[in-house]
Design a protein around this motif. Structure first.
Motif, short mmCIF file in Angstrom:
data_model
loop_
_atom_site.label_atom_id
_atom_site.label_comp_id
_atom_site.label_asym_id
_atom_site.label_seq_id
_atom_site.Cartn_x
_atom_site.Cartn_y
_atom_site.Cartn_z
N ARG A 1 0.83 -1.21 0.00
CA ARG A 1 0.00 0.00 0.00
C ARG A 1 0.86 1.26 0.00
N GLU B 1 0.13 3.23 -3.80
CA GLU B 1 -0.87 4.26 -3.59
C GLU B 1 -0.19 5.60 -3.31
N GLY C 1 -7.18 2.52 -7.53
CA GLY C 1 -6.52 3.27 -6.49
C GLY C 1 -5.04 2.94 -6.35
N GLU C 2 -4.58 1.94 -7.12
CA GLU C 2 -3.17 1.55 -7.08
C GLU C 2 -2.49 2.03 -8.36
#
Length: 207
Positions: A48, A52, A148-149
């Motif tokens: 993450r 992100e 979202g990545e």
């Protein structure tokens, strides 16, 4: 056997990794399908941080350290145990991504990538398949996912073009391990090329 799939963002390698795992599983072999960054609980937490947020969130050097930390945990917790019990490991990305992303496309860090890999990882896949795709097409596909990545996609088309050149150069550098798969055409067309490349190296066991 340890197989990795590589390629630029949006190349379709994640889909092809899943289809390849299904194909090998259908031959009666145990398969562990995994991914990087990620593939173990600790590595997924680091993922993450890497995929992100803003594109300028980390320097290439910091990225390399984070990727290596995630890869080490992935190796310890997932890859080595699976190989030890005789499973086939199919990983969506491995160390070649660091060689290309941080080693050539983002910065000139290939020497540091290789030294850190030798010190902390020390493992190469038996076979690496690079799904070669047009950067503009792949970038559009990657952005359309809207998952979202998209930190690396947000670095733009020139970055994706440098990535493609890096993966092709890597394949030329390590022809015994790395195979380039034409990523054009439908999903099934590409999957057939992937299966053929794997079966040529590791044929399915006879019943």
């Amino acid at each position: 056997m340890f197989i990795s799939l590589e390629g630029i963002d949006g190349s379709g390698k994640s889909t092809q990794a899943r289809l390849l795992a299904d194909h090998i599983r259908d031959t009666g072999r145990e398969v562990v399908l995994t991914r990087e960054p990620g593939g173990s609980p600790g590595a997924e937490e680091i993922r993450r941080l890497l995929v992100e947020g803003a594109s300028e969130r980390w320097s290439a050097e910091t990225e390399l350290l984070l990727f290596t930390a995630a890869r080490r945990d992935h190796l310890e917790r997932t890859i080595r145990p699976a190989l030890a019990r005789g499973a086939v490991v199919v990983s969506d990305r491995f160390a070649d991504s660091s060689r290309v992303y941080q080693g050539t496309a983002r910065a000139d860090l290939r020497g540091q990538v290789d030294r850190l890999h030798a010190l902390m990882i020390g493992v190469e896949p038996d076979l690496t398949l690079v799904i070669d795709a047009d950067p503009e097409t792949a970038l559009g596909r990657g952005k359309a996912r809207n998952a979202g990545e998209d930190r690396f996609e947000n670095m733009g088309l020139p970055f994706q073009s440098r990535l493609r050149a890096g993966f092709l150069a890597l394949a030329a550098e390590a022809p015994d391990r790395v195979r380039v798969i034409d990523g054009r055409g439908g999903v099934d067309d590409v999957a057939a090329r992937v299966r053929a490349a794997v079966d040529a190296v590791a044929p399915a066991p006879r019943a």
